[in-house]
Enzyme design. Sequence first.
Site, PDB file in Angstrom:
ATOM      1  N   ARG A 168      43.640  48.528  47.114  1.00 40.14           N
ATOM      2  CA  ARG A 168      42.403  48.017  46.531  1.00 40.14           C
ATOM      3  C   ARG A 168      41.538  47.238  47.537  1.00 40.14           C
ATOM      4  O   ARG A 168      42.041  46.425  48.295  1.00 40.14           O
ATOM      5  CB  ARG A 168      42.780  47.109  45.359  1.00 40.14           C
ATOM      6  CG  ARG A 168      41.606  46.505  44.636  1.00 40.14           C
ATOM      7  CD  ARG A 168      42.005  46.013  43.283  1.00 40.14           C
ATOM      8  NE  ARG A 168      42.695  44.736  43.318  1.00 40.14           N
ATOM      9  CZ  ARG A 168      42.875  43.969  42.242  1.00 40.14           C
ATOM     10  NH1 ARG A 168      42.443  44.384  41.071  1.00 40.14           N
ATOM     11  NH2 ARG A 168      43.506  42.826  42.346  1.00 40.14           N
ATOM     12  N   ARG A 208      47.097  33.870  29.786  1.00 41.73           N
ATOM     13  CA  ARG A 208      48.214  34.614  30.365  1.00 41.73           C
ATOM     14  C   ARG A 208      49.557  34.091  29.855  1.00 41.73           C
ATOM     15  O   ARG A 208      50.592  34.631  30.220  1.00 41.73           O
ATOM     16  CB  ARG A 208      48.188  34.454  31.872  1.00 41.73           C
ATOM     17  CG  ARG A 208      47.581  35.652  32.628  1.00 41.73           C
ATOM     18  CD  ARG A 208      47.510  35.221  34.064  1.00 41.73           C
ATOM     19  NE  ARG A 208      47.506  36.215  35.057  1.00 41.73           N
ATOM     20  CZ  ARG A 208      46.426  36.613  35.727  1.00 41.73           C
ATOM     21  NH1 ARG A 208      45.239  36.180  35.385  1.00 41.73           N
ATOM     22  NH2 ARG A 208      46.549  37.448  36.730  1.00 41.73           N
ATOM     23  N   ARG A 218      42.252  41.491  48.775  1.00 45.03           N
ATOM     24  CA  ARG A 218      42.763  40.196  48.317  1.00 45.03           C
ATOM     25  C   ARG A 218      44.075  39.875  49.016  1.00 45.03           C
ATOM     26  O   ARG A 218      44.907  40.753  49.205  1.00 45.03           O
ATOM     27  CB  ARG A 218      42.981  40.236  46.799  1.00 45.03           C
ATOM     28  CG  ARG A 218      41.714  39.951  46.026  1.00 45.03           C
ATOM     29  CD  ARG A 218      41.885  40.133  44.558  1.00 45.03           C
ATOM     30  NE  ARG A 218      43.063  39.500  43.992  1.00 45.03           N
ATOM     31  CZ  ARG A 218      43.255  39.342  42.689  1.00 45.03           C
ATOM     32  NH1 ARG A 218      42.343  39.764  41.841  1.00 45.03           N
ATOM     33  NH2 ARG A 218      44.355  38.775  42.238  1.00 45.03           N
TER      34      ARG A 218
END
Length: 215
Positions: free
Chosen positions: A127, A88, A160
């Site tokens: 999500r 990343r 999450r």
Amino acid sequence: MFLVLLGAPGAGKGTQASFISQHLGLTHIASGDLFRQAVEKGTKLGQSVKAYMDKGMLVPDEVTIQVVSERLSEPDCREGCVFDGFPRTLGQAKALDKALANQGKAIDKAMYIEVAEEELLKRLSGRWICRQCQVPYHEITSPPRTPGECDKCGGELYQRSDDTVETVKERLKVYFAQTTPLLDYYEAEGKLIRVDGGLGIERVAEEIIGVLKPK
Ligand code: AMP
């Protein structure tokens, strides 16, 4: 084969990585999953990375590189793997190249799954993920047949803790500042492949497999 999946949070890297890993028999290494497992187990590593994850910030390079390098040295990675969420930063990309070069290996392709920013925000804020098999659902666009339960394995679905609007915005900001330079890095090495991540899961998977399968 050693592959890197690049893309913003919510681009579908996890979904595509598990698809590629099943199709091509490659080990799936997701740095975010390695960190979440450590947090759940309450290990020393978990305690040290939790605050970064909760704020949507990147875990420092030296910790991340150490964790992924350890995973990479396991026997199931000898023939290849798909990196999801790693590297990343440029530092991580260079460290990965070095670790592979030490074994006489190299990254073959970096697949960039491209998705517009407003679409990413929508995807992440609705999500739900299966605790057992990690399949993602979306409360509006792809809800499970039974609320809270995975269609595939019956596992429990959870949201999450870093999928809140505030943290998602921070994660996207961090991504655009720190991870997009990797596109130039892999492009310069002639390894970057761009895939339109707005096409839908199956079409994206077909495109990726089409590029990777030997002609
Ligand atoms: P992910 O599941 O890939 O979205 O990662 C969740 C969180 O774990 C990120 O927001 C970071 O805090 C941390 N993380 C995962 N992968 C990396 C990485 N390669 N470098 C630094 N932090 C990471």
